[in-house]
Design a protein around this motif. Structure first.
Motif, PDB file in Angstrom:
ATOM      1  N   PHE A 115      42.995  44.562  44.559  1.00 31.05           N
ATOM      2  CA  PHE A 115      42.936  43.243  43.934  1.00 31.05           C
ATOM      3  C   PHE A 115      41.790  43.115  42.926  1.00 31.05           C
ATOM      4  O   PHE A 115      41.703  42.118  42.220  1.00 31.05           O
ATOM      5  N   ILE A 116      40.901  44.091  42.887  1.00 33.54           N
ATOM      6  CA  ILE A 116      39.761  44.003  41.952  1.00 33.54           C
ATOM      7  C   ILE A 116      40.226  43.955  40.499  1.00 33.54           C
ATOM      8  O   ILE A 116      39.750  43.111  39.723  1.00 33.54           O
ATOM      9  N   PRO A 117      41.152  44.824  40.054  1.00 33.41           N
ATOM     10  CA  PRO A 117      41.607  44.726  38.655  1.00 33.41           C
ATOM     11  C   PRO A 117      42.243  43.380  38.321  1.00 33.41           C
ATOM     12  O   PRO A 117      42.064  42.862  37.211  1.00 33.41           O
ATOM     13  N   ILE A 118      42.979  42.799  39.264  1.00 36.19           N
ATOM     14  CA  ILE A 118      43.594  41.500  39.009  1.00 36.19           C
ATOM     15  C   ILE A 118      42.529  40.419  38.841  1.00 36.19           C
ATOM     16  O   ILE A 118      42.603  39.578  37.936  1.00 36.19           O
ATOM     17  N   ILE A 119      41.521  40.441  39.696  1.00 31.30           N
ATOM     18  CA  ILE A 119      40.445  39.443  39.609  1.00 31.30           C
ATOM     19  C   ILE A 119      39.680  39.589  38.306  1.00 31.30           C
ATOM     20  O   ILE A 119      39.380  38.601  37.606  1.00 31.30           O
ATOM     21  N   VAL A 120      39.378  40.827  37.928  1.00 30.67           N
ATOM     22  CA  VAL A 120      38.629  41.059  36.684  1.00 30.67           C
ATOM     23  C   VAL A 120      39.442  40.630  35.471  1.00 30.67           C
ATOM     24  O   VAL A 120      38.908  40.041  34.514  1.00 30.67           O
ATOM     25  N   SER A 121      40.734  40.892  35.473  1.00 30.90           N
ATOM     26  CA  SER A 121      41.574  40.484  34.347  1.00 30.90           C
ATOM     27  C   SER A 121      41.650  38.967  34.226  1.00 30.90           C
ATOM     28  O   SER A 121      41.643  38.415  33.117  1.00 30.90           O
ATOM     29  N   ILE A 122      41.696  38.279  35.350  1.00 25.11           N
ATOM     30  CA  ILE A 122      41.695  36.811  35.308  1.00 25.11           C
ATOM     31  C   ILE A 122      40.370  36.288  34.784  1.00 25.11           C
ATOM     32  O   ILE A 122      40.322  35.324  34.000  1.00 25.11           O
ATOM     33  N   VAL A 123      39.263  36.926  35.176  1.00 28.06           N
ATOM     34  CA  VAL A 123      37.947  36.546  34.640  1.00 28.06           C
ATOM     35  C   VAL A 123      37.915  36.736  33.124  1.00 28.06           C
ATOM     36  O   VAL A 123      37.365  35.918  32.381  1.00 28.06           O
ATOM     37  N   SER A 124      38.501  37.822  32.640  1.00 23.92           N
ATOM     38  CA  SER A 124      38.561  38.065  31.198  1.00 23.92           C
ATOM     39  C   SER A 124      39.342  36.972  30.473  1.00 23.92           C
ATOM     40  O   SER A 124      38.940  36.505  29.408  1.00 23.92           O
ATOM     41  N   LEU A 125      40.449  36.546  31.054  1.00 25.79           N
ATOM     42  CA  LEU A 125      41.247  35.484  30.435  1.00 25.79           C
ATOM     43  C   LEU A 125      40.504  34.146  30.458  1.00 25.79           C
ATOM     44  O   LEU A 125      40.582  33.364  29.492  1.00 25.79           O
ATOM     45  N   GLY A 170      42.596  41.529  29.091  1.00 22.62           N
ATOM     46  CA  GLY A 170      42.931  40.707  30.251  1.00 22.62           C
ATOM     47  C   GLY A 170      44.409  40.745  30.579  1.00 22.62           C
ATOM     48  O   GLY A 170      44.804  41.014  31.724  1.00 22.62           O
ATOM     49  N   LEU A 171      45.243  40.488  29.583  1.00 21.76           N
ATOM     50  CA  LEU A 171      46.690  40.506  29.821  1.00 21.76           C
ATOM     51  C   LEU A 171      47.187  41.917  30.112  1.00 21.76           C
ATOM     52  O   LEU A 171      48.098  42.104  30.934  1.00 21.76           O
ATOM     53  N   GLY A 172      46.614  42.908  29.443  1.00 23.60           N
ATOM     54  CA  GLY A 172      47.043  44.285  29.689  1.00 23.60           C
ATOM     55  C   GLY A 172      46.729  44.742  31.098  1.00 23.60           C
ATOM     56  O   GLY A 172      47.602  45.281  31.814  1.00 23.60           O
ATOM     57  N   LEU A 173      45.506  44.531  31.532  1.00 26.23           N
ATOM     58  CA  LEU A 173      45.124  44.945  32.887  1.00 26.23           C
ATOM     59  C   LEU A 173      45.848  44.125  33.943  1.00 26.23           C
ATOM     60  O   LEU A 173      46.242  44.659  35.002  1.00 26.23           O
ATOM     61  N   LEU A 174      46.049  42.837  33.689  1.00 28.80           N
ATOM     62  CA  LEU A 174      46.743  41.987  34.658  1.00 28.80           C
ATOM     63  C   LEU A 174      48.202  42.399  34.808  1.00 28.80           C
ATOM     64  O   LEU A 174      48.723  42.489  35.936  1.00 28.80           O
TER      65      LEU A 174
END
Length: 323
Positions: A1-11, A129-133
């Protein structure tokens, strides 16, 4: 879940950057009028372009659904939608930031550079953000690397249309503005009275903003997916090898700054203590010709205020002083 959380932070960070851009003044009436014309043209172009791409994407969706299954078809569609969304939002922010940077530049270069950097950073954070998410969430739900490859191809579809379509449009508008405006009508270059100039600015936004964002999205997503596929092929019994590219991409978003470079001060202090040099016209004009005849020497061009030319004149004096 770390990549999802980081991508949301980026957005979320991209959202706050958009708010910072919107807070700035858009300038006077004429500036707003020209910026609004460019914005309307860019939106109309993208709507027409995405409508055509949407038809192609739907056809490819059903083909993938019939041949590779629902997972690959959905992955292709998600990649295309995320790529288009990053390009569209980034371009809309760019059309707003352009006129605001021009207005705030009246107060100083530092403020203008700060605002322009924020406006450009929106596209960057949206892309990563969108790419990683999309990659991390889709793989978390499907656990299928083959379907993940289709997601990368979805981003490639938007990249091809947006980059080429916007580039061809802006080049055609640029040539048309020069031929009709400057050659036939005598209108200066980049004069807003020439409609082709507005079309040229529209092309710059749709090609260099929306098209570039889609191109970066494709490169970013395809790179992550390729590393994940290689990890799964080389280490089939090690799930950590598949998740490693996602973790590295998350770290790159959170820690974007590289090591600082030490400042070298010795050259500045040396230059400040060096004696003043004469101008190039005074020294170059006195150089003799190989035959010793100065009458055939052309008049030297003055380069006043040029440190490079002054350095050359100093070297010339040293050569003449040798026996």
């Amino acid at each position: 879940f770390i990549p999802i959380i980081v991508s949301i932070v980026s957005l979320i960070f991209a959202y706050f950057l958009i708010q910072e851009v919107n807070k700035s003044s858009a300038g006077t009436g004429k500036m707003i009028e020209i910026a609004q014309a460019i914005k309307e043209g860019a939106v109309a172009f993208l709507k027409r372009q995405y409508k055509t791409i949407g038809i192609v994407a739907i056809v490819l969706f059903f083909i993938l659904f019939a041949t590779l299954g629902i997972k690959s078809a959905l992955g292709f569609l998600i990649g295309a939608l995320a790529s288009a969304l990053s390009g569209f939002i980034g371009m809309m922010v760019s059309t707003k930031a352009n006129v605001r940077v021009a207005e705030i530049a009246k107060l100083g270069l530092k403020r203008a550079l700060n605002l322009s950097f924020k406006g450009g950073s929106v596209t960057g954070f949206l892309v990563v953000g969108l790419g990683l998410l999309s990659v991390s969430a889709f793989y978390l739900l499907t656990q299928d690397l083959k379907a993940l490859i289709a997601l990368g191809f979805g981003g490639s579809l938007i990249s091809v249309f947006a980059r080429l379509g916007g580039g061809i449009y802006t080049k055609a508008a640029d040539v048309g503005a020069d031929l009709v405006g400057k050659v036939e009508r005598g209108i200066p270059e980049d004069d807003p009275r020439n409609p082709a100039v507005i079309a040229d600015q529209v092309g710059d936004n749709v090609g260099d903003c929306a098209g570039m964002a889609a191109d970066l999205f494709e490169t970013y997503v395809v790179t992550i997916i390729a590393a994940m596929v290689l990890g799964g092929l080389i280490f089939p019994n090690l799930p950590e090898a598949i998740f490693l590219p996602l973790i590295l991409a998350s770290i790159a978003i959170l820690v974007p700054k590289g090591p600082s470079v030490p400042t070298v001060r010795s050259s500045t202090s040396t230059l400040s203590r060096s004696p003043p040099l004469t101008s190039a016209s005074q020294s170059v004009g006195r150089l003799p010709t190989p035959s010793g005849d100065r009458s055939s020497m052309p008049e030297a061009t003055s380069f006043k205020g040029s440190s490079t030319a002054s350095g050359q004149s100093s070297a010339c004096r040293r050569r003449r002083s040798r026996p």
